[in-house]
Write an enzyme that holds these catalytic residues in place. Sequence first.
Site, PDB file in Angstrom:
ATOM      1  N   HIS A  37       7.771  25.822 -16.697  1.00 56.74           N
ATOM      2  CA  HIS A  37       9.105  26.040 -15.165  1.00 56.74           C
ATOM      3  C   HIS A  37       9.945  27.361 -16.144  1.00 56.74           C
ATOM      4  O   HIS A  37      10.586  27.426 -15.542  1.00 56.74           O
ATOM      5  CB  HIS A  37       9.542  25.099 -14.984  1.00 56.74           C
ATOM      6  N   GLY A 147       4.433  31.707 -12.519  1.00 55.92           N
ATOM      7  CA  GLY A 147       3.553  31.253 -13.986  1.00 55.92           C
ATOM      8  C   GLY A 147       1.958  31.780 -13.810  1.00 55.92           C
ATOM      9  O   GLY A 147       1.199  32.152 -12.354  1.00 55.92           O
TER      10      GLY A 147
HETATM   11  P1  AMP Z   1       5.110  24.525  -9.752  1.00 52.73           P
HETATM   12  O1  AMP Z   1       6.427  22.899  -9.609  1.00 52.73           O
HETATM   13  O2  AMP Z   1       3.401  23.278 -10.231  1.00 52.73           O
HETATM   14  O3  AMP Z   1       5.184  24.503  -8.439  1.00 52.73           O
HETATM   15  O4  AMP Z   1       4.989  25.439 -10.898  1.00 52.73           O
HETATM   16  C1  AMP Z   1       5.905  26.286 -10.577  1.00 52.73           C
HETATM   17  C2  AMP Z   1       6.018  27.733 -11.079  1.00 52.73           C
HETATM   18  O5  AMP Z   1       5.865  27.342 -12.616  1.00 52.73           O
HETATM   19  C3  AMP Z   1       4.448  28.793 -10.414  1.00 52.73           C
HETATM   20  O6  AMP Z   1       5.181  29.786 -10.757  1.00 52.73           O
HETATM   21  C4  AMP Z   1       3.551  27.906 -11.905  1.00 52.73           C
HETATM   22  O7  AMP Z   1       2.885  29.114 -11.699  1.00 52.73           O
HETATM   23  C5  AMP Z   1       4.883  28.207 -13.043  1.00 52.73           C
HETATM   24  N1  AMP Z   1       3.975  27.033 -14.376  1.00 52.73           N
HETATM   25  C6  AMP Z   1       3.899  25.894 -13.960  1.00 52.73           C
HETATM   26  N2  AMP Z   1       3.618  25.494 -15.434  1.00 52.73           N
HETATM   27  C7  AMP Z   1       3.375  26.511 -15.564  1.00 52.73           C
HETATM   28  C8  AMP Z   1       2.949  26.222 -17.168  1.00 52.73           C
HETATM   29  N3  AMP Z   1       3.131  25.724 -18.293  1.00 52.73           N
HETATM   30  N4  AMP Z   1       3.221  27.851 -17.716  1.00 52.73           N
HETATM   31  C9  AMP Z   1       3.373  29.147 -16.894  1.00 52.73           C
HETATM   32  N5  AMP Z   1       4.107  28.910 -15.521  1.00 52.73           N
HETATM   33  C10 AMP Z   1       3.800  27.698 -15.378  1.00 52.73           C
END
Ligand code: AMP
Length: 284
Positions: A37, A147
């Site tokens: 994040h 991401g």
């Molecule tokens: P989430 O909180 O899981 O909904 O993720 C929020 C954003 O962070 C989304 O766009 C995910 O794709 C991105 N994200 C989560 N984990 C990673 C990671 N390991 N590398 C890059 N982006 C990430």
Amino acid sequence: MKIIRKINTLRRLIKKVKQDKKTIGFVPTMGALHEGHLKLIQQARKENDFVVVSIFVNPTQFGPKEDFKKYPRNLKQDAFLCRKEGVDVIFYPDIKQMYPEGFKTYVKVNDLSNLLCGRFRPGHFRGVTTVVTKLFNIVNPDLAYFGQKDAQQAIIIKRMVLDLNIPIKIKVIPIVRDKDGLALSSRNVYLNPQERKDAVILYQSLRLAKKMVKAGILETKKIIKKIKQLIHTKKTARIQYISIVDLENLKPISRIKDKGLLAMAVYIGDTRLIDNTILKNPKA
Ligand code: AMP
């Protein structure tokens, strides 16, 4: 840094920011923030005058048997990290703000939402595209950051923005991994020590696939067979799906002509992990 819980309060502030001709970068999250994040936030900070991070565990994207209730929540720690990264606003609405009584409208991106993870998580992407549309309408950003970890989500959001003429530029940030290669995820906290060790098999299988493609093996059936064998060496692993698909329509391809998205969902114990990589034909 402000933590704003109400839509109207945020709208008033956004109006002022726009009047000052500042650009707005937006990072939607479900909180339990980690380095992945933070990479998105850092990029947003670099490219915009004003940065909004939303933290909202969105109930409409969880299935009835999924982990909505136990999903990790830690506003204090998240706020600490966001402040350190120079975030201007955390938008932290409650469910009633986002889904008041009588809520009826959903946004669905056809076809793409039913493939890969969509086959096993019916309604998931409809929940994602609905909440992202709502957040886009509330925050009104110039740029929004997603991401590559959730490759299908990023592809669907890009399609939606194009189809619905939403005037926001979508930026996709590479996957951030732990030292051993495991893709960072808020769900990794569910893994016990043995499972955490075994979980690296997802990354190792992506590496194996890349190696095969580099050696000229372009038939996707062969690649998938090999990596399934590798993953099955871990007792805690249960494959949900492994597919190599076209990067635009997400349909399976039989040969890597130019590029293909290798995407997988694998249970390690009871924890469902996803990972992906883009396979490139070295001779294309
Ligand atoms: P989430 O909180 O899981 O909904 O993720 C929020 C954003 O962070 C989304 O766009 C995910 O794709 C991105 N994200 C989560 N984990 C990673 C990671 N390991 N590398 C890059 N982006 C990430």
